[in-house]
Design an enzyme around this catalytic site. Structure first.
Site, PDB file in Angstrom:
ATOM      1  N   SER A 255       0.791  -1.227   0.000  1.00  0.00           N
ATOM      2  CA  SER A 255       0.000   0.000   0.000  1.00  0.00           C
ATOM      3  C   SER A 255       0.821   1.274   0.000  1.00  0.00           C
ATOM      4  O   SER A 255       0.373   2.292  -0.495  1.00  0.00           O
ATOM      5  CB  SER A 255      -0.986   0.009   1.166  1.00  0.00           C
ATOM      6  OG  SER A 255      -0.433  -0.567   2.313  1.00  0.00           O
TER       7      SER A 255
ATOM      8  N   HIS B 116      -5.452  -3.448  -2.640  1.00  0.00           N
ATOM      9  CA  HIS B 116      -5.226  -2.403  -3.649  1.00  0.00           C
ATOM     10  C   HIS B 116      -5.360  -2.894  -5.083  1.00  0.00           C
ATOM     11  O   HIS B 116      -5.407  -2.094  -6.003  1.00  0.00           O
ATOM     12  CB  HIS B 116      -3.849  -1.769  -3.455  1.00  0.00           C
ATOM     13  CG  HIS B 116      -3.762  -0.986  -2.195  1.00  0.00           C
ATOM     14  ND1 HIS B 116      -4.310   0.282  -2.074  1.00  0.00           N
ATOM     15  CD2 HIS B 116      -3.261  -1.289  -0.987  1.00  0.00           C
ATOM     16  CE1 HIS B 116      -4.118   0.711  -0.847  1.00  0.00           C
ATOM     17  NE2 HIS B 116      -3.484  -0.222  -0.161  1.00  0.00           N
TER      18      HIS B 116
ATOM     19  N   LYS C 200     -11.902   0.121  -1.386  1.00  0.00           N
ATOM     20  CA  LYS C 200     -10.987   0.919  -2.216  1.00  0.00           C
ATOM     21  C   LYS C 200     -11.581   1.088  -3.616  1.00  0.00           C
ATOM     22  O   LYS C 200     -12.478   1.893  -3.773  1.00  0.00           O
ATOM     23  CB  LYS C 200      -9.600   0.311  -2.152  1.00  0.00           C
ATOM     24  CG  LYS C 200      -9.042   0.597  -0.747  1.00  0.00           C
ATOM     25  CD  LYS C 200      -7.763  -0.024  -0.369  1.00  0.00           C
ATOM     26  CE  LYS C 200      -7.382   0.497   1.017  1.00  0.00           C
ATOM     27  NZ  LYS C 200      -6.647  -0.461   1.818  1.00  0.00           N
TER      28      LYS C 200
HETATM   29  C1  LIG Z   1      -6.657  -0.731   3.291  1.00  0.00           C
HETATM   30  C2  LIG Z   1      -5.982  -2.009   3.510  1.00  0.00           C
HETATM   31  C3  LIG Z   1      -6.499  -2.963   4.383  1.00  0.00           C
HETATM   32  C4  LIG Z   1      -7.675  -2.686   5.267  1.00  0.00           C
HETATM   33  O1  LIG Z   1      -8.844  -2.576   4.555  1.00  0.00           O
HETATM   34  P1  LIG Z   1     -10.050  -1.717   5.169  1.00  0.00           P
HETATM   35  O2  LIG Z   1     -11.220  -2.146   4.365  1.00  0.00           O
HETATM   36  O3  LIG Z   1      -9.690  -0.285   4.974  1.00  0.00           O
HETATM   37  O4  LIG Z   1     -10.144  -2.083   6.603  1.00  0.00           O
HETATM   38  C5  LIG Z   1      -5.863  -4.178   4.475  1.00  0.00           C
HETATM   39  N1  LIG Z   1      -4.766  -4.440   3.757  1.00  0.00           N
HETATM   40  C6  LIG Z   1      -4.217  -3.540   2.918  1.00  0.00           C
HETATM   41  C7  LIG Z   1      -2.991  -3.894   2.145  1.00  0.00           C
HETATM   42  C8  LIG Z   1      -4.804  -2.284   2.780  1.00  0.00           C
HETATM   43  O5  LIG Z   1      -4.252  -1.386   1.997  1.00  0.00           O
END
Ligand SMILES: *Cc1c(COP(=O)(O)O)cnc(C)c1O
Length: 388
Positions: free
Chosen positions: A176, A204, A235
């Site tokens: 991320s 992502h 996302k």
């Molecule tokens: C954003 C993210 C999460 C968490 O997801 P949420 O739905 O925001 O709780 C988990 N792993 C990665 C790699 C992320 O970027």
């Protein structure tokens, strides 16, 4: 109390103090932050679907039919037909037998890792894995062995040291804060040779990478080779929630074992309808993700040519390395004064000395937006002596 205020003071002195930025408009390519109109290059709503009319209408229709809240945990009164429909669709999308929806991606990782492993297990985890994986490992009581970022030599060596234990290799699909992609072909090979499970967190890449946008396993042609695929609905899919996809027995097991799934109120019908509609759009409109990736490559190349240290990425995440935390914050602040929001990311989210601007593109950013931002980044970069 004194300890807490002293610790807070230390956080401030190190330039690591965190505060909110409040948005007072929808999260499109342009928004309003603390009363100021800005170009937003910080959203994880990569396809721009947060403001898509079809998703809003889907939410409204579901609310009109089912109401606003879910009224219970999934195993009591919180399961709606919509949940079943979404889990079926997610499983198909990921090419797996079944799927289980959690309230967030964070909870999906926590639930899957703690549900699956116990103190007899060994978890091999990339050093740059997301905090939710790290927390899952800590809570699981399994032995966690951290390997160097995407370093397959290091992974192979560590796997060898723990031969014979039940084990799992866990990695982000796309990291991320760096935007790079995990070497899944090598990970799958090491896992197969050593009888280990594989788990990929595709927060992502879900909706972005691979022919149908299903994520990094598809990107590498390994859809059926990853045991556990985790994804988020928060996302590219623009709503909220997370999920695990895998073999049906694994999903049945997690439904019975994952505490972050069992002991919480289910996601509300409106948000489930949003995810269903987003999946439909991702299926029908591949040009959205293709255009996004082309724009991201172009911008990344331009930034590198101007002289910035930009981590090479095949994704819409473009990390511009600044180094010093305070300098990164100053850069972000000056951008905001120019009407551009790109956040500074500092330790502990990223390693010491690698503070950065984390620019993320959306499919809905225009070339004008991108060119304008590029010009301003160059101006400020020169002023702060980050480029010459
Ligand atoms: C954003 C993210 C999460 C968490 O997801 P949420 O739905 O925001 O709780 C988990 N792993 C990665 C790699 C992320 O970027």
């Amino acid at each position: 109390m004194e300890r807490i205020t002293a610790a807070l003071q230390e956080i401030k002195e190190k330039g690591l103090y965190r505060e909110f930025k409040y948005l007072s408009a929808a999260q499109g390519p342009h928004t309003v932050i603390d009363g100021k109109k800005v170009i937003l290059m910080a959203s994880n709503s990569y396809l721009g679907l947060c403001v898509d009319k079809r998703l809003k209408e889907a939410a409204i229709a579901a609310i009109n039919r089912y109401g606003v809240g879910s009224g219970g945990s999934r195993l009591t009164t919180g399961s709606y037909e919509l949940h079943r429909e979404l889990e079926k669709k997610l499983a198909q999308f990921k090419g797996m037998e079944g799927a289980l929806v959690f309230n967030t991606g964070y909870m999906a990782n926590l639930g899957a890792i703690t549900g699956l492993t116990d103190k007899d297990w060994v978890i091999f985890s990339d050093e740059l894995n997301h905090a939710s994986i790290i927390d899952g490992c800590r809570l699981s009581r399994a032995r966690t062995i951290v390997y160097k970022h995407c370093d397959m030599g290091d992974l192979a060596k560590k796997v060898k040291e723990y031969k014979g234990y039940p084990g799992i290799i866990v990695t982000d699909g796309v990291f991320s804060m760096d935007g790079d992609i995990a070497p899944l072909p090598e990970i799958v090979e090491i896992a197969a040779k050593n009888n280990l499970l594989t788990m990929v967190d595709d927060a992502h890449a879900t909706g972005i990478l691979g022919k149908t946008g299903s994520g990094t396993p598809e990107y590498f042609g390994l859809k059926d080779k990853i045991d556990i695929q985790m994804g988020t609905l928060s996302k590219a899919l623009a709503g909220e929630g997370g999920f695990i996809a895998g073999k049906q027995y694994l999903i049945d097991f997690l439904r019975n074992k994952a505490r972050s799934f069992i002991y919480t109120t289910a996601l509300s019908p409106g948000i489930i309808a949003v995810a269903l509609k987003a999946l439909e759009i991702i299926e029908k409109e591949p040009e959205k993700r293709k255009g996004l990736l082309i724009k991201a490559q172009w911008l990344q190349n331009r930034l590198q040519k101007i002289g910035f240290q930009v981590l090479t990425s095949q994704t819409p995440i473009i990390p511009i390395i600044i180094g010093d935390a305070e300098k990164a914050v100053e850069f972000s602040k000056q951008l905001l004064e120019e009407g551009i929001f790109i956040p500074a990311i500092r330790p502990p989210t990223v390693p010491q000395g690698t503070s950065r601007l984390r620019l993320t593109l959306m499919a809905t950013h225009s070339l004008e937006d991108i060119n304008h931002v590029l010009t301003k980044i160059q101006e400020i970069g020169k002023k702060l002596k980050i480029i010459s």
